[in-house]
Design an enzyme around this catalytic site. Structure first.
Site, PDB file in Angstrom:
ATOM      1  N   LYS A 156       3.660 -14.120   5.961  1.00  0.00           N
ATOM      2  CA  LYS A 156       3.857 -15.186   4.962  1.00  0.00           C
ATOM      3  C   LYS A 156       5.373 -15.328   4.791  1.00  0.00           C
ATOM      4  CE  LYS A 156       2.065 -17.964   1.831  1.00  0.00           C
ATOM      5  NZ  LYS A 156       1.222 -19.124   2.127  1.00  0.00           N
ATOM      6  N   ASP A 193      -2.471 -17.454   5.456  1.00  0.00           N
ATOM      7  CA  ASP A 193      -3.537 -18.285   4.871  1.00  0.00           C
ATOM      8  C   ASP A 193      -4.119 -19.208   5.947  1.00  0.00           C
ATOM      9  OD1 ASP A 193      -0.917 -19.129   4.684  1.00  0.00           O
ATOM     10  OD2 ASP A 193      -1.211 -20.412   2.950  1.00  0.00           O
ATOM     11  N   ASP A 224      -5.601  -5.466   6.100  1.00  0.00           N
ATOM     12  CA  ASP A 224      -6.808  -4.990   5.428  1.00  0.00           C
ATOM     13  C   ASP A 224      -7.767  -6.154   5.205  1.00  0.00           C
ATOM     14  OD1 ASP A 224      -8.514  -3.299   4.177  1.00  0.00           O
ATOM     15  OD2 ASP A 224      -7.360  -3.078   2.335  1.00  0.00           O
ATOM     16  N   TYR A 231       0.816  -1.213   0.000  1.00  0.00           N
ATOM     17  CA  TYR A 231       0.000   0.000   0.000  1.00  0.00           C
ATOM     18  C   TYR A 231       0.852   1.266   0.000  1.00  0.00           C
ATOM     19  CZ  TYR A 231      -4.279  -2.611   0.940  1.00  0.00           C
ATOM     20  OH  TYR A 231      -5.353  -3.458   0.851  1.00  0.00           O
TER      21      TYR A 231
END
Ligand code: NAD
Length: 361
Positions: free
Chosen positions: A191, A225, A249, A124
């Site tokens: 991740k 995930d 987000d 972002y």
């Protein structure tokens, strides 16, 4: 002496929900003076500028703002006023509580999560290279030279910076906020198994910061995930989550889903000495001026604002009043009725009036 707060009404349903929240906050009896400042469509009309410097200066001066949602103009090249405000004021922590209230339709009960999202970097950061442009070709050839990996020539590129500085301050913020709110555990979400130099760095720094709080707040980490699945299967296993911007987000919207939707999900953007409080939802333009949508997310953002300025009793009474109105299920907006077509649903202002009546009892 009353304290000044900047009020940015926003676009679409923004003016209606912020007016509802302002009236409810005032009804707690805390003496506040609201200084209205424009951003979004109304600011373009008046100043020809979607985010006037006057508005940013008002927040810098008053330190605290309540902000309605702002529409992101499509196709103008302008990313988002909301992102621009967070970046201009260095509001690096986005705090989104996800709590179930009795009476809200949801598949889950007794959820009480706190999501802390890094607000200033990651994908972002706005560092993007458009497909086909000369600079994009140069970036692609530089990356291929340095990294010996092939990138398709018809690619667009977005850059994901994750720094030690921003990670350290957001994880420290999450731990300090956890302590302030009497929370027990912080979970870092990442991740790192795939993105070793960005998410890997996030995890490494998070582990280091966690050591400073060991014995006070527990720490663990979960891959994003897997986190998405665990939140759906066993959300009660979690307490405070700290995440880089993009995962933050997505996961905060997932958590808003767990507690019954956007109409009741509040938020805060907090920096070192400035804070802007706003609902998670957007400006829902199709409902503009209909006095229809749920003001709860904005009112609960007001609860966070009151807590932030140290008005703990007022915050508690306002949250209790909202929660009673919701659990009685009478004076609530259409989205909180078992049947959204129920003609007994009240409008935005009617629900705020019901909250105010509770406060005055
Ligand atoms: P949205 O949140 O505005 O609306 C999506 C749907 O959610 C609505 O159609 C409505 O059904 C429901 N909803 C939202 N708020 C509600 C409420 N208070 N009560 C009941 N139902 C509610 O999302 P969108 O349509 O994707 O975005 C509209 C505009 O808002 C876009 O321009 C977007 O960029 C902007 N936006 C702004 C912010 C912000 O200011 N912080 C956040 C998200 C989106």
């Amino acid at each position: 002496m009353s304290r000044k707060i900047t009020l940015i009404p926003g676009d679409g349903i923004g003016p209606e929900v912020s007016d509802a929240a302002r009236r409810c906050i005032d009804a707690t009896g805390v003496k506040l003076e609201w200084e209205e400042a424009l951003a979004g469509g109304a600011a373009i009309e008046k100043f020809g500028n979607i985010l006037p410097e006057e508005t940013l200066n008002s927040v810098r001066k008053n330190k605290v703002a309540l902000k309605g949602p702002i529409t992101t103009p499509v196709g103008t090249g302008f990313r988002s006023v909301n992102v621009a405000i967070r970046q201009a004021l260095d509001l690096y922590a986005c705090v989104r509580p996800a709590k179930t209230y009795a009476g809200v339709k949801s598949n889950y009960k007794n959820i009480d999560l706190l999501i802390v999202r890094e607000n200033s970097e990651d994908l972002y950061a706005g560092i993007e290279f458009e497909e086909g442009k000369q600079e994009t070709k140069e970036i692609i050839s530089l990356i291929e030279k340095l990294n010996s990996k092939k990138i398709r020539p018809d690619s667009g590129i977005s850059i994901k910076p994750i720094s030690i500085t921003a990670t350290r301050r957001i994880v420290k913020f999450a731990f300090e906020y956890a302590i302030k709110m009497g929370r027990k555990k912080v979970t870092a979400v990442h991740k790192a198994n795939i993105m070793k130099f960005t998410d890997g760095l996030f995890l490494k720094v998070a582990r280091e910061v966690a050591q400073d709080f060991s014995g006070k707040v527990a720490f663990e980490d979960v891959i994003v995930d897997n986190m998405a699945m665990q939140l759906v299967q066993k959300p009660h296993n979690f307490d405070v989550l700290v995440l880089p911007n993009l995962y933050g987000d997505i996961i905060s919207d997932l958590c808003a889903g767990l507690i019954g939707g956007l109409g009741i999900a509040p938020g805060a953007n907090i920096g070192n000495d400035l804070a802007v409080f706003e609902a998670v939802h957007g400006s829902a333009p199709k409902y503009k001026d209909m006095n229809k949508v749920n003001p709860t997310a904005m009112i609960l953002s007001g609860v966070l604002l009151l807590r932030h300025i140290g008005e703990l009793k007022a915050a508690e009474s306002l949250e209790k009043a909202v929660s009673e109105v919701i659990s009685e299920g009478k004076s609530v907006t259409y989205d909180l009725k078992p049947d959204p077509k129920d003609p007994s649903a009240v409008g935005t202002s009617g629900m705020a009036d019901a909250v105010i009546t509770k406060l005055r009892k």
